[in-house]
Design an enzyme around this catalytic site. Sequence first.
Site, PDB file in Angstrom:
ATOM      1  N   CYS A  78       0.826  -1.314   0.090  1.00 11.49           N
ATOM      2  CA  CYS A  78       0.015   0.026  -0.100  1.00 11.49           C
ATOM      3  C   CYS A  78       0.866   1.254   0.011  1.00 11.49           C
ATOM      4  O   CYS A  78       0.260   2.434  -0.213  1.00 11.49           O
ATOM      5  CB  CYS A  78      -1.174  -0.021   1.246  1.00 11.49           C
TER       6      CYS A  78
ATOM      7  N   HIS B 260      -0.134  11.387  16.660  1.00  9.15           N
ATOM      8  CA  HIS B 260      -0.806  10.625  15.115  1.00  9.15           C
ATOM      9  C   HIS B 260       0.357   9.806  14.809  1.00  9.15           C
ATOM     10  O   HIS B 260       1.262  10.080  14.333  1.00  9.15           O
ATOM     11  CB  HIS B 260      -1.153  11.745  14.285  1.00  9.15           C
TER      12      HIS B 260
ATOM     13  N   HIS C  68      -3.539   5.010  10.415  1.00  8.02           N
ATOM     14  CA  HIS C  68      -4.867   4.530  10.507  1.00  8.02           C
ATOM     15  C   HIS C  68      -4.857   3.058  10.318  1.00  8.02           C
ATOM     16  O   HIS C  68      -3.963   2.199   9.961  1.00  8.02           O
ATOM     17  CB  HIS C  68      -5.696   4.882   9.426  1.00  8.02           C
TER      18      HIS C  68
ATOM     19  N   ASP D 229      -3.534 -11.686   4.035  1.00  5.23           N
ATOM     20  CA  ASP D 229      -3.452 -13.085   4.584  1.00  5.23           C
ATOM     21  C   ASP D 229      -2.592 -13.008   5.963  1.00  5.23           C
ATOM     22  O   ASP D 229      -1.491 -13.270   6.159  1.00  5.23           O
ATOM     23  CB  ASP D 229      -2.739 -13.717   3.568  1.00  5.23           C
TER      24      ASP D 229
ATOM     25  N   ARG E  61      -4.912  -4.070   9.035  1.00  2.00           N
ATOM     26  CA  ARG E  61      -3.876  -3.618   8.491  1.00  2.00           C
ATOM     27  C   ARG E  61      -3.713  -2.143   9.397  1.00  2.00           C
ATOM     28  O   ARG E  61      -4.423  -1.167   9.000  1.00  2.00           O
ATOM     29  CB  ARG E  61      -3.736  -3.038   7.025  1.00  2.00           C
TER      30      ARG E  61
ATOM     31  N   CYS F  84      -1.964   0.966   9.077  1.00  2.00           N
ATOM     32  CA  CYS F  84      -1.091   1.612   7.974  1.00  2.00           C
ATOM     33  C   CYS F  84      -0.534   2.952   8.713  1.00  2.00           C
ATOM     34  O   CYS F  84      -1.051   4.040   8.956  1.00  2.00           O
ATOM     35  CB  CYS F  84      -2.188   2.046   6.994  1.00  2.00           C
TER      36      CYS F  84
END
Length: 141
Positions: free
Chosen positions: A71, A108, A111, A119, A125, A127
């Site tokens: 990503c 911060h 997310h 998998d 996730r 991120c």
Amino acid sequence: MKSTDRTYAVSKTDEQWRAELSPAEYDVLRRAGTERPFVGKYTDTTTEGVYACRACGAELFTSDTKFESHCGWPSFYSPLAGDTVEYIEDNSLGMKRVEVRCATCGSHLGHVFEGEGYDTPTDQRYCINSISLTLRPKADA
Ligand SMILES: [Zn+2]
């Protein structure tokens, strides 16, 4: 950045954060900015170790839960422990997302997304922006 009622173990004024962090770090950690994809220092890192909060040094994630999500940001399927991060509902940009912050200083991190079909043991996730983290490589035995 949305403020919360929470009291953090590490609490500093905006001026202090601005003085301690680089402008780019400040923008992400204290203003909930997002690093551009595929440019972060740790996107493809496979070094074993612990990822700590760049703002306060609290340990947040380990390389054991880092996975290749493609990503463009470092992705983890779970935090180091349940209480190392906090979750805040984020409805900015017209999307319903869950923001992840450091539970020690409220900075911060990124997310968390669920049910995307990766998998991994959790199908989550995390991120996370590279610039929010500092990798502490595992000492060689
Ligand atoms: Zn922190």
